[in-house]
Design an enzyme around this catalytic site. Structure first.
Site, PDB file in Angstrom:
ATOM      1  CD  GLU A 495      -2.310  -1.716   2.655  1.00 44.71           C
ATOM      2  OE1 GLU A 495      -2.204  -1.170   3.690  1.00 44.71           O
ATOM      3  OE2 GLU A 495      -2.669  -3.010   2.502  1.00 44.71           O
ATOM      4  CG  ASP A 551      -0.201  -2.016  15.080  1.00 47.57           C
ATOM      5  OD1 ASP A 551      -0.509  -2.148  16.362  1.00 47.57           O
ATOM      6  OD2 ASP A 551       0.873  -1.253  14.861  1.00 47.57           O
ATOM      7  CG  HIS A 593      -0.904   3.587  13.763  1.00 42.64           C
ATOM      8  ND1 HIS A 593      -2.143   3.805  13.786  1.00 42.64           N
ATOM      9  CD2 HIS A 593      -0.861   3.194  12.188  1.00 42.64           C
ATOM     10  CE1 HIS A 593      -2.968   3.903  12.829  1.00 42.64           C
ATOM     11  NE2 HIS A 593      -2.295   3.598  11.761  1.00 42.64           N
TER      12      HIS A 593
END
Ligand SMILES: Cc1ncc(C[n+]2csc(CCOP(=O)(O)OP(=O)(O)O)c2C)c(N)n1
Length: 804
Positions: A495, A551, A593
């Protein structure tokens, strides 16, 4: 069948082809029937067969070419047989659990029967020429788990077609990008998220996959009405159909007993995929499951009378017979005589498989009985006679090594005080059988051939007086540029990895320079980003799959745990994924995060390596090392480290950090502090302050958690300091517990400790948002200071009086 096919084949050849197909499907059906009886009689523990799905599979096999890849599941017995990789004998060897690789080549019976896989690797770890064989990636029992890797298997053809120069240099992995990736899946497994994620990704990428859905209306006992909207997966999939609005799939619905239509469907799909890289979905309906899901239960419990009748009337082999006779291809008598031969053939194959499986065990039994007898002649142990009787009886019906090993080991305990020479004979026998079975059942979790990453030599980063201090992300970025120049197989995707060069700019400018096929953005779909990496790595490429944050690795965790980590083990060294997973984590802010779930990763991914670099120089060094090997690994960069200044090495792209080697970053004499990743800087800071308080700390960065300190350097430090504290930011009992076990138990540090060994981890809950959330949840420099001070206070309260 296409006219093209017909015009090429004579009438007698055509008849022979049909009769060969008939023989093959009959063999598959008959082996299922005989295998089922073997489970009932106790020779095998569990049976799952391909009955009811045979005809579609032989149609598929007709378009499967050398160099193509399969990502399938346990129903594909007819397909694997038609591809020449499976016989009734293989099936029985697998059913019995024969661990001999020559008789059960997909896994040496580490897997349940009918979980298929071709050998991709030679015994020395080198790759076979995959273009000269039919390739089945290794199946898993976890439904739909074959779908993430399908994305990469199909994408590799696109990468090779787009890069002819690269393709030319990889003749064992591609034939100009013409290879198709075939997937098979049951109708109910299509309810899994992995299926939809992969279907979408393949549709977006437009890569040559042919997906076959074997639809028999049920998932064990649960019918389509409960599994799928509108009870019909292709109805739901229809939005993926290629049309004027955009590129998608060719979707075909075809009946599982309709031989000519099935052949036509696969011929069409093959042409689209091979020539134009257009993917297809073939929804094969009206399949049956004549004897129920597996040997674990009967389908009469959950199918209606009408459905049971349907199972008989629409059985694909029955329909095939009707079609053959109707078309005048063969008579009922001709087919019946094939049936007769098939029954005899399957029986003979079964007998051979059983005899060959039992023969070596029976030899060992003879040996152990002789030892038992000579012990019984000297020591009065009345049980021995009964054991021998029982073992001889087992030998008639089915003998497992555990039968005699449990007695042999028990006996050793019973004669431990006897002074007889047979004690040594018995001990040697037990040791030998254990060693042989260690090879059979406990090896190959990791690659130990010359391609292992553990053979890669260290190359230290070098600096001179002009070396600049730069933002650490520059080191990563420049390193990737060098790597991609030097290694044409290197790819990276994830991503925001393509256009903007990563959320932390670690791959800035890489796509511009090396193109979209090697450096790419993906959709937000972690499971198939990992799967993409698996598939590409199985096809000779060197992918780096990026998980944007640690995560979110949990979304991609299933393929890591079930596929990557177990692959080398479950195929007995037959397949491996040279895949690097890049991510960043440990310390930032906010519940999602800042995670550092090392315990979870370590427990789930035995079979992979786990690198936890403290800075970006070390991270780059790990990538350089891993790129030289065949082993799968994850590298976790420190989220709070990209803007920290580090010196830019001169030999960027060249230096290599070895796996399993710790680094002592501060020498001391009072206590050993072991840590890694983002807590390293905190520990170093605390050590400085402790020095001022008169406490001398030795700080060790573990650098990798798997493998862990291969040369046992940490215990050498403990021998000096006699005190040990392990610090990280996982939950208590996570990464620190793992490290403690390694040092105290494996490295015997217990013998050198003067204080209780301790751990300092984060709180058990997730770290809340904000600087204070972090401070009051994760270990700070003050926490480390106080913890060490407390340990020293216990040793010498006068010198180190209580702080509070
Ligand atoms: C992830 C996962 N969930 C559950 C199971 C247990 N299970 C094994 S087979 C099966 C039914 C599968 O049905 P379907 O996909 O239609 O394939 P079929 O066996 O009918 O060919 C289930 C629920 C499993 N193996 N994996």
């Amino acid at each position: 069948m296409s006219n093209k096919g017909k015009s090429k084949i004579s009438k007698s050849d055509f008849k022979q082809m049909i009769l060969d197909d008939y023989r093959l499907v009959s063999e598959v059906r008959e082996s299922g029937a005989q295998g089922r009886r073997d489970v009932l009689s106790g020779k095998g523990t569990f049976g799952i067969f391909g009955d009811g799905k045979e005809i579609a599979q032989i149609a598929l096999a007709k378009v499967f070419r050398h160099g193509d890849f399969r990502a399938g599941y346990y129903r594909d017995q007819a397909l694997m047989s038609a591809l020449g990789q499976y016989s009734p004998k293989h099936m029985f060897s697998a059913l019995y659990g024969d661990p001999d690789l020559s008789r059960e080549p997909s896994s040496g019976s580490r897997q349940m029967m009918n979980h298929f896989g071709t050998r991709f690797l030679n015994d020395d770890g080198s790759w076979r020429n995959l273009m000269e064989q039919n390739n089945s990636t290794s199946d898993m029992a976890c439904l739909a788990s074959q779908f993430p890797r399908l994305v990469g298997l199909a994408q590799a053809s696109q990468v090779y077609r787009d890069n002819p120069e690269l393709a030319k240099n990889k003749p064992g992995f591609t034939n100009g990008g013409n290879e198709i990736a075939f997937a098979t899946i049951g109708n109910s497994s299509c309810a899994e998220g992995h299926f939809w994620e992969a279907v979408n990704a393949i549709g977006v990428l437009q890569v040559p996959a042919i997906i076959s859905i074997w639809d028999d209306g049920y998932g064990i006992s649960v019918p389509n009405e409960v599994q799928m909207t509108k009870s019909d997966v292709s109805a739901v999939l229809s939005g993926f159909q290629n049309d004027e609005k955009g590129k998608g799939y060719e979707i075909v619905k075809v009946k599982g007993w309709d031989y000519p239509s099935l052949i036509a469907a696969y011929e069409k799909a093959e042409k689209l995929a091979r020539e134009k890289h257009i993917p297809s979905i073939i929804h094969v309906v009206e399949m049956t499951q004549p004897t129920g899901h597996s040997t674990s239960g009967s389908h009469e419990r959950y199918k209606s009378k009408e459905r049971l009748q349907f199972e008989i009337d629409f059985d694909c082999i029955k329909k095939f017979i009707e079609w053959i006779i109707e078309c005048g291809i063969a008579t009922a008598d001709e087919l019946a005589s094939i049936d007769k031969e098939v029954v005899a053939f399957v029986k003979a194959q079964k007998k051979e498989a059983w005899t060959e499986f039992q023969a070596p065990i029976k030899e060992e039994l003879k040996e152990v009985i002789a030892i038992f007898n000579s012990i019984a002649a000297q020591v009065n142990i009345p049980e021995i006679a009964d054991w021998i009787k029982d073992l001889n009886q087992s030998a008639m019906f089915g003998l497992f090594r555990r039968h005699f090993m449990s007695k042999a080991r028990m006996l050793l305990g019973m004669i431990v005080n006897e002074n007889i020479s047979e004690k040594a004979t018995l001990r040697n026998f037990i040791n030998r059988i254990n060693a042989e079975n260690y090879e059979r059942y406990n090896t190959k979790l990791y690659n130990t051939t010359s391609t292992s990453v553990l053979n890669i030599e260290e190359v230290k980063p070098t600096y001179d007086e002009n070396s600049e201090e730069v933002d650490a992300r520059i080191i990563l970025r420049d390193n990737f540029h060098h790597m991609f120049d030097a290694i044409p197989e290197a790819m990276i995707f994830g991503e925001d990895v393509g256009k903007i060069g990563g959320v932390n700019q670690g791959v800035e400018g890489l796509q511009e320079k090396f193109g979209e096929s090697r450096v790419s953005d993906t959709g937000i779909r972690e499971a198939t980003i990992i799967g993409q990496g698996i598939g590409l790595s199985l096809r000779g490429l060197k992918p780096i799959a990026e998980m944007q944050y640690l995560d979110y690795v949990i979304y991609g965790f299933q393929p890591m745990v079930d596929d990557i980590a177990s692959l080398h083990y479950r195929t007995h060294g037959g397949q491996i994924t040279p895949l690097i997973i890049r991510t960043r984590g440990h310390r930032l802010e906010g519940i999602w995060h800042s995670g550092s779930p090392m315990g979870m990763l370590l427990n789930g991914t035995k079979g992979m390596y786990l690198c936890v670099p403290r800075d970006m120089t070390r991270a780059a060094g790990f990538y350089n090392t891993l790129m030289q090997s065949n082993d799968p690994a994850m590298v976790i960069e420190c989220l709070n480290g990209y803007r920290v200044k580090e010196k830019l090495p001169n030999n960027i792209g060249e230096f290599r950090v070895p796996l399993g080697k710790v680094e002592t970053t501060r020498e001391g004499s009072d206590i050993t502090l072991v840590t890694y990743g983002s807590t390293w800087r905190i520990v170093m800071d605390a050590a400085e302050k402790l020095e001022r308080a008169g406490i001398s700390c030795e700080v060790i960065d573990t650098q990798t958690l798997e493998p862990f300190d291969l040369s046992h350097d940490i215990v050498e430090s403990v021998k000096k300091t006699n005190r040990l504290l392990v610090i990280d930011e996982d939950v208590p009992g996570g990464g620190t517990a793992y490290i403690l076990q390694k040092i105290v138990e494996e490295q015997d540090a217990y013998n050198y400790l003067d204080s209780e060994p301790q751990t300092l981890a984060a709180k058990s809950h997730r770290p809340p948002y904000g600087a204070d959330g972090d401070y009051f949840t994760k270990p700070s420099s003050e926490d480390v200071f106080e913890k060490v001070y407390e340990m020293m206070n216990e040793v010498n309260p006068t010198k180190y009086p209580s702080l509070y």
